[in-house]
Motif scaffolding. Structure first.
Motif, PDB file in Angstrom:
ATOM      1  N   ASP A 148       0.808  -1.078   0.033  1.00 30.58           N
ATOM      2  CA  ASP A 148      -0.050   0.004  -0.063  1.00 30.58           C
ATOM      3  C   ASP A 148       0.982   1.190   0.019  1.00 30.58           C
ATOM      4  O   ASP A 148       0.512   2.219  -0.732  1.00 30.58           O
ATOM      5  CB  ASP A 148      -0.813   0.176   1.148  1.00 30.58           C
ATOM      6  N   GLN A 149       1.973   1.126   0.676  1.00 32.03           N
ATOM      7  CA  GLN A 149       2.789   2.390   0.819  1.00 32.03           C
ATOM      8  C   GLN A 149       3.567   2.529  -0.441  1.00 32.03           C
ATOM      9  O   GLN A 149       3.704   3.707  -1.097  1.00 32.03           O
ATOM     10  CB  GLN A 149       4.034   2.094   1.906  1.00 32.03           C
ATOM     11  N   LEU A 150       3.856   1.395  -1.187  1.00 31.53           N
ATOM     12  CA  LEU A 150       4.461   1.609  -2.619  1.00 31.53           C
ATOM     13  C   LEU A 150       3.594   2.088  -3.498  1.00 31.53           C
ATOM     14  O   LEU A 150       3.744   2.932  -4.246  1.00 31.53           O
ATOM     15  CB  LEU A 150       5.162   0.164  -2.963  1.00 31.53           C
ATOM     16  N   LYS A 151       2.249   1.487  -3.268  1.00 30.74           N
ATOM     17  CA  LYS A 151       1.433   2.105  -4.299  1.00 30.74           C
ATOM     18  C   LYS A 151       0.732   3.642  -4.199  1.00 30.74           C
ATOM     19  O   LYS A 151       1.008   4.340  -5.251  1.00 30.74           O
ATOM     20  CB  LYS A 151       0.045   1.236  -3.952  1.00 30.74           C
ATOM     21  N   ASP A 152       0.906   4.220  -2.937  1.00 28.01           N
ATOM     22  CA  ASP A 152       0.800   5.704  -2.899  1.00 28.01           C
ATOM     23  C   ASP A 152       1.811   6.464  -3.510  1.00 28.01           C
ATOM     24  O   ASP A 152       1.868   7.520  -3.970  1.00 28.01           O
ATOM     25  CB  ASP A 152       0.896   5.869  -1.369  1.00 28.01           C
ATOM     26  N   GLU A 153       3.418   5.926  -3.241  1.00 32.25           N
ATOM     27  CA  GLU A 153       4.418   6.461  -3.655  1.00 32.25           C
ATOM     28  C   GLU A 153       4.390   6.529  -5.248  1.00 32.25           C
ATOM     29  O   GLU A 153       4.719   7.530  -5.892  1.00 32.25           O
ATOM     30  CB  GLU A 153       5.601   5.694  -3.411  1.00 32.25           C
ATOM     31  N   ILE A 154       3.750   5.429  -5.931  1.00 35.18           N
ATOM     32  CA  ILE A 154       3.859   5.360  -7.259  1.00 35.18           C
ATOM     33  C   ILE A 154       2.806   6.210  -7.925  1.00 35.18           C
ATOM     34  O   ILE A 154       2.962   7.212  -8.637  1.00 35.18           O
ATOM     35  CB  ILE A 154       3.312   3.959  -7.968  1.00 35.18           C
ATOM     36  N   ILE A 155       1.483   6.445  -7.249  1.00 34.43           N
ATOM     37  CA  ILE A 155       0.593   7.509  -7.586  1.00 34.43           C
ATOM     38  C   ILE A 155       1.165   8.950  -7.471  1.00 34.43           C
ATOM     39  O   ILE A 155       0.971   9.598  -8.485  1.00 34.43           O
ATOM     40  CB  ILE A 155      -0.653   7.230  -6.712  1.00 34.43           C
ATOM     41  N   GLN A 156       1.699   9.110  -6.360  1.00 30.50           N
ATOM     42  CA  GLN A 156       2.309  10.575  -6.119  1.00 30.50           C
ATOM     43  C   GLN A 156       3.339  10.855  -7.340  1.00 30.50           C
ATOM     44  O   GLN A 156       3.535  11.835  -7.865  1.00 30.50           O
ATOM     45  CB  GLN A 156       3.046  10.827  -4.812  1.00 30.50           C
ATOM     46  N   ALA A 157       4.160   9.853  -7.524  1.00 28.95           N
ATOM     47  CA  ALA A 157       5.139  10.215  -8.868  1.00 28.95           C
ATOM     48  C   ALA A 157       4.580  10.238 -10.077  1.00 28.95           C
ATOM     49  O   ALA A 157       5.012  10.970 -11.032  1.00 28.95           O
ATOM     50  CB  ALA A 157       6.124   8.988  -8.888  1.00 28.95           C
ATOM     51  N   PHE A 158       3.610   9.552 -10.501  1.00 28.07           N
ATOM     52  CA  PHE A 158       2.714   9.456 -11.671  1.00 28.07           C
ATOM     53  C   PHE A 158       1.728  10.909 -11.752  1.00 28.07           C
ATOM     54  O   PHE A 158       1.527  11.160 -12.871  1.00 28.07           O
ATOM     55  CB  PHE A 158       1.994   8.143 -12.082  1.00 28.07           C
ATOM     56  N   LEU A 159       1.088  11.260 -10.674  1.00 25.88           N
ATOM     57  CA  LEU A 159       0.251  12.376 -10.772  1.00 25.88           C
ATOM     58  C   LEU A 159       0.601  13.497 -11.794  1.00 25.88           C
ATOM     59  O   LEU A 159      -0.158  13.821 -12.510  1.00 25.88           O
ATOM     60  CB  LEU A 159      -0.118  13.058  -9.412  1.00 25.88           C
ATOM     61  N   PRO A 160       1.640  14.357 -11.492  1.00 24.90           N
ATOM     62  CA  PRO A 160       2.292  15.349 -12.242  1.00 24.90           C
ATOM     63  C   PRO A 160       1.972  15.062 -14.003  1.00 24.90           C
ATOM     64  O   PRO A 160       2.008  15.931 -14.622  1.00 24.90           O
ATOM     65  CB  PRO A 160       3.509  15.780 -11.665  1.00 24.90           C
ATOM     66  N   ARG A 161       2.164  13.696 -14.137  1.00 25.37           N
ATOM     67  CA  ARG A 161       2.260  13.449 -15.670  1.00 25.37           C
ATOM     68  C   ARG A 161       1.154  13.007 -16.059  1.00 25.37           C
ATOM     69  O   ARG A 161       0.787  12.585 -17.241  1.00 25.37           O
ATOM     70  CB  ARG A 161       3.178  12.455 -16.021  1.00 25.37           C
ATOM     71  N   ALA A 162       0.055  12.702 -15.311  1.00 30.08           N
ATOM     72  CA  ALA A 162      -1.200  12.172 -15.870  1.00 30.08           C
ATOM     73  C   ALA A 162      -2.036  13.125 -16.629  1.00 30.08           C
ATOM     74  O   ALA A 162      -1.996  14.273 -16.651  1.00 30.08           O
ATOM     75  CB  ALA A 162      -2.232  11.974 -14.540  1.00 30.08           C
ATOM     76  N   PHE A 163      -2.890  12.390 -17.467  1.00 26.42           N
ATOM     77  CA  PHE A 163      -3.740  13.522 -18.522  1.00 26.42           C
ATOM     78  C   PHE A 163      -5.017  14.146 -17.496  1.00 26.42           C
ATOM     79  O   PHE A 163      -5.269  13.508 -16.365  1.00 26.42           O
ATOM     80  CB  PHE A 163      -4.576  12.408 -19.258  1.00 26.42           C
ATOM     81  N   ILE A 164      -5.069  15.135 -18.248  1.00 26.01           N
ATOM     82  CA  ILE A 164      -6.010  15.943 -17.666  1.00 26.01           C
ATOM     83  C   ILE A 164      -7.407  15.933 -18.263  1.00 26.01           C
ATOM     84  O   ILE A 164      -7.423  16.173 -19.723  1.00 26.01           O
ATOM     85  CB  ILE A 164      -5.810  17.716 -17.383  1.00 26.01           C
ATOM     86  N   ARG A 165      -8.681  15.814 -17.604  1.00 25.08           N
ATOM     87  CA  ARG A 165      -9.864  15.550 -18.197  1.00 25.08           C
ATOM     88  C   ARG A 165     -11.033  16.330 -17.466  1.00 25.08           C
ATOM     89  O   ARG A 165     -10.731  16.694 -16.469  1.00 25.08           O
ATOM     90  CB  ARG A 165     -10.685  14.187 -18.015  1.00 25.08           C
ATOM     91  N   ARG A 166     -11.652  17.367 -18.332  1.00 24.37           N
ATOM     92  CA  ARG A 166     -12.415  18.536 -17.856  1.00 24.37           C
ATOM     93  C   ARG A 166     -13.848  18.216 -18.301  1.00 24.37           C
ATOM     94  O   ARG A 166     -14.075  17.921 -19.559  1.00 24.37           O
ATOM     95  CB  ARG A 166     -12.231  19.948 -18.459  1.00 24.37           C
ATOM     96  N   SER A 167     -14.748  18.578 -17.295  1.00 26.49           N
ATOM     97  CA  SER A 167     -16.161  18.358 -17.879  1.00 26.49           C
ATOM     98  C   SER A 167     -17.034  19.537 -17.060  1.00 26.49           C
ATOM     99  O   SER A 167     -16.882  19.789 -15.910  1.00 26.49           O
ATOM    100  CB  SER A 167     -16.821  16.823 -17.254  1.00 26.49           C
ATOM    101  N   SER A 168     -18.022  19.764 -17.902  1.00 25.06           N
ATOM    102  CA  SER A 168     -18.703  21.248 -17.401  1.00 25.06           C
ATOM    103  C   SER A 168     -20.211  20.747 -17.085  1.00 25.06           C
ATOM    104  O   SER A 168     -20.955  19.779 -18.005  1.00 25.06           O
ATOM    105  CB  SER A 168     -18.919  21.994 -18.460  1.00 25.06           C
ATOM    106  N   THR A 169     -20.960  21.103 -16.165  1.00 28.54           N
ATOM    107  CA  THR A 169     -22.285  21.078 -15.906  1.00 28.54           C
ATOM    108  C   THR A 169     -23.111  22.221 -15.807  1.00 28.54           C
ATOM    109  O   THR A 169     -22.619  23.257 -15.003  1.00 28.54           O
ATOM    110  CB  THR A 169     -22.402  20.370 -14.706  1.00 28.54           C
ATOM    111  N   PHE A 170     -24.294  22.431 -16.418  1.00 28.25           N
ATOM    112  CA  PHE A 170     -24.803  23.647 -16.163  1.00 28.25           C
ATOM    113  C   PHE A 170     -26.069  23.422 -15.655  1.00 28.25           C
ATOM    114  O   PHE A 170     -26.796  22.321 -15.380  1.00 28.25           O
ATOM    115  CB  PHE A 170     -25.296  24.063 -17.747  1.00 28.25           C
ATOM    116  N   ALA A 171     -26.750  24.391 -14.823  1.00 28.66           N
ATOM    117  CA  ALA A 171     -28.145  24.332 -14.208  1.00 28.66           C
ATOM    118  C   ALA A 171     -28.603  25.667 -14.189  1.00 28.66           C
ATOM    119  O   ALA A 171     -28.120  26.813 -14.293  1.00 28.66           O
ATOM    120  CB  ALA A 171     -27.675  24.064 -12.785  1.00 28.66           C
ATOM    121  N   ALA A 172     -29.836  25.697 -14.510  1.00 26.93           N
ATOM    122  CA  ALA A 172     -30.846  26.789 -14.627  1.00 26.93           C
ATOM    123  C   ALA A 172     -31.553  26.975 -13.156  1.00 26.93           C
ATOM    124  O   ALA A 172     -32.170  25.763 -12.690  1.00 26.93           O
ATOM    125  CB  ALA A 172     -31.845  26.474 -15.743  1.00 26.93           C
TER     126      ALA A 172
END
Length: 306
Positions: free
Chosen positions: A105-129
């Motif tokens: 689990d500790q190794l997994k957290d370290e891997i996620i933290q190392a990979f995050l800056p290089r991860a793709f970004i996804r944006r989505s918008s939601t409208f409300a009236a």
């Protein structure tokens, strides 16, 4: 500016919506990019226009339009699993020992933290009236979770937002089943050519029909065997077509050419004028359509104490 899906929420208390006060409140929770170690961010954006001067609340007649944007870093689980396996295999080979769960689990957290800056970004918008006079908030979403993200963030921004999903007195499945069975919908509504039928048994079958004559003997046999209509395509007057499901979610909402042509004519040559005209005409149409829909489904249910 035509909504494609619709989730309807009822304000359970009179809430004064002042456009300027709402603008100030939303500005305190703006959308922003994910920082290098953030998985997600959520905040409000201008529904029309770009730049710092674009208002976060668009007002037209008695209606207000707001929008929120979610930004996610996409980190596929398979990538993390492969990197973790490689690291565990390396440790076990070099150090001749077993890597147990806590260390994994500790190794997994370290891997996620190392990979995050290089991860793709996804944006989505939601409208409300927001329609204060009607006591409704209409969210352009087919996912209750997506709608609740916007509503909960709006609640945080303004301090209070007493709303609940709008419900009707008769189970929608009963009404939709009756419409297909009798081949007759309520006034101003027309059954189209798509439906979903579900068996009432827990592990019962599901039948999905598209471009199908719903008056056919085949469909009637399914109904006579006990299946219920849980999703049905409908038209309202000559203005809207949509799919309604048993959870009161309106999907694949389509405004007919008559309305779109009128908005184009009303909006003039400017893009903002076109957007404003579309929004206004959409909300005026909803003002007629939604009460008729609720009445056709047995009338709105008002819980005790509200």
């Amino acid at each position: 500016m035509w909504f494609r899906n619709l989730l309807v929420y009822r304000l359970t208390q009179d809430l004064p919506f002042d456009a300027q006060a709402l603008e100030t409140a939303l500005a305190a929770k703006p959308a922003r990019p994910c920082a290098s170690q953030e998985l997600t961010t959520y905040g409000f954006i201008a529904p029309f226009g770009k730049g710092e001067d674009a208002p976060l609340v668009h007002v037209s007649q008695d209606f207000m339009l707001i929008a929120a944007r979610k930004e996610d870093r996409i980190l596929p689980g398979s990538v993390v699993r492969d990197a973790l396996k490689e690291k565990v295999d390396e440790i076990e080979a070099e150090q001749m020992r077993k890597v147990y769960k806590k260390e994994r689990d500790q190794l997994k957290d370290e891997i996620i933290q190392a990979f995050l800056p290089r991860a793709f970004i996804r944006r989505s918008s939601t409208f409300a009236a927001i329609a204060p006079k009607q006591g409704l908030i209409l969210v352009n979403a087919s996912s209750p979770k997506r709608a609740e993200d916007l509503l909960s963030t709006l609640r945080e921004a303004i301090g209070s937002l007493p709303v609940r999903p709008l419900s009707v007195k008769v189970a929608p499945t009963a009404t939709l089943t009756d419409w297909v069975k009798t081949q007759q919908a309520a006034d101003n509504f027309t059954v189209l050519d798509e439906c979903e039928l579900r068996d009432t048994q827990e592990d019962g079958g599901i039948v999905r029909c598209k471009r199908q004559d719903l008056t056919s003997e085949e469909i009637q046999l399914h109904l006579s065997s006990g299946k219920l209509v849980t999703q049905l395509s409908l038209a309202w007057q000559d203005k809207l077509s949509f799919v309604l499901d048993d959870k009161m979610i309106i999907k694949r909402l389509r405004f007919e050419d008559l309305l779109q042509d009128q908005a184009e004519q009303d909006g003039g040559d400017e893009a903002l004028g076109q957007l404003d005209a579309s929004f206004t005409l959409m909300m005026l149409t909803f003002g007629e359509f939604l009460p008729e829909l609720f009445e056709a489904l047995g009338g709105e249910e008002i819980p005790q104490g509200i």
